[in-house]
Design an enzyme around this catalytic site. Structure first.
Site, PDB file in Angstrom:
ATOM      1  N   LEU A  74       1.017  -1.086   0.127  1.00  0.00           N
ATOM      2  CA  LEU A  74       0.101  -0.129   0.430  1.00  0.00           C
ATOM      3  C   LEU A  74       1.382   0.982   0.083  1.00  0.00           C
ATOM      4  CD1 LEU A  74      -2.448  -0.974   2.945  1.00  0.00           C
ATOM      5  CD2 LEU A  74      -2.947  -1.381  -0.105  1.00  0.00           C
ATOM      6  N   CYS A  75       2.154   1.315  -0.629  1.00  0.00           N
ATOM      7  CA  CYS A  75       2.890   2.629  -0.759  1.00  0.00           C
ATOM      8  C   CYS A  75       2.546   3.094  -1.564  1.00  0.00           C
ATOM      9  CB  CYS A  75       4.367   1.464   0.161  1.00  0.00           C
ATOM     10  SG  CYS A  75       5.945   2.937   0.223  1.00  0.00           S
ATOM     11  N   HIS A  76       3.036   4.492  -1.844  1.00  0.00           N
ATOM     12  CA  HIS A  76       2.858   5.281  -2.654  1.00  0.00           C
ATOM     13  C   HIS A  76       3.666   5.087  -3.651  1.00  0.00           C
ATOM     14  CE1 HIS A  76      -0.182   6.438  -0.145  1.00  0.00           C
ATOM     15  NE2 HIS A  76      -1.050   7.026  -1.321  1.00  0.00           N
ATOM     16  N   GLU A 113      10.869   4.007   3.191  1.00  0.00           N
ATOM     17  CA  GLU A 113      11.723   4.017   1.889  1.00  0.00           C
ATOM     18  C   GLU A 113      13.511   4.739   2.405  1.00  0.00           C
ATOM     19  OE1 GLU A 113       8.125   5.023  -0.853  1.00  0.00           O
ATOM     20  OE2 GLU A 113       9.113   5.598   1.301  1.00  0.00           O
ATOM     21  N   ASP A 127      24.154 -11.494   2.565  1.00  0.00           N
ATOM     22  CA  ASP A 127      24.693 -11.968   1.820  1.00  0.00           C
ATOM     23  C   ASP A 127      25.788 -11.613   1.152  1.00  0.00           C
ATOM     24  OD1 ASP A 127      23.465 -13.597  -1.079  1.00  0.00           O
ATOM     25  OD2 ASP A 127      24.037 -12.302  -2.004  1.00  0.00           O
TER      26      ASP A 127
END
Length: 163
Positions: A74-76, A113, A127
């Site tokens: 639901l992130c713009h 973000e 990683d």
């Protein structure tokens, strides 16, 4: 106080930011990746065959911040003006501190973000180093500060929000 990403019936809903004012918004976040002292020394000396761990993690963090609307349902989608990813090697605690900053002029905040940039930078370090250190762990991912918009200025550890 109610959740912003649910409607009156409790269903998931994207927040309508259409009526909000465009303001300068900024968020800073941090996270830590703990590792063996030998692993930290390898990172510091740029001794991994895979390449420069911190340079790759910086680019990964920047890319992640740009992709939030694809990762968080639901992130713009946002037109970010700036994304910064910085590292501090902490030999005493055998960890790397990651600090991120995201800025824009827009109608919604950039905390997700900044958090995503810190998270993905930490995961990238993991990683790249996992072949030499299976005991690494990531902790403390949090918003340090946010400003702009209706909710005002927030600094982690303070209860007070300045409007």
């Amino acid at each position: 106080m109610s959740l912003t990403h649910t409607d009156s019936e409790g269903k998931a809903s994207m927040v309508d930011v259409g009526d909000k004012d465009i303001t300068r918004r900024e968020a800073r976040a941090e996270g830590y990746i703990y590792m063996a002292p030998e692993t930290l020394a390898i990172v510091k000396d740029n001794g991994l065959k895979k390449g420069d761990v911190l340079a790759v993690a910086r680019i990964a963090g920047i890319q992640a911040a740009k992709q939030c609307s694809h990762l968080i349902p639901l992130c713009h989608p946002l037109m970010l003006n700036f994304i910064g990813v910085e590292f501090q090697l902490d030999v005493e605690h055998s960890r790397i501190r990651i600090e991120t900053c995201c800025r824009l002029s827009g109608k919604t905040g950039v905390e997700i973000e900044a958090l995503t940039a810190a998270s993905v930078a930490a995961l990238t370090i993991y990683d790249m180093c996992k072949a030499v250190d299976k005991e690494m762990h990531i902790e403390g991912i949090r918003v340090l500060e946010k400003s702009g918009g209706r909710s005002g200025h927030y600094v982690y550890g303070t209860e007070q929000v300045e409007a």
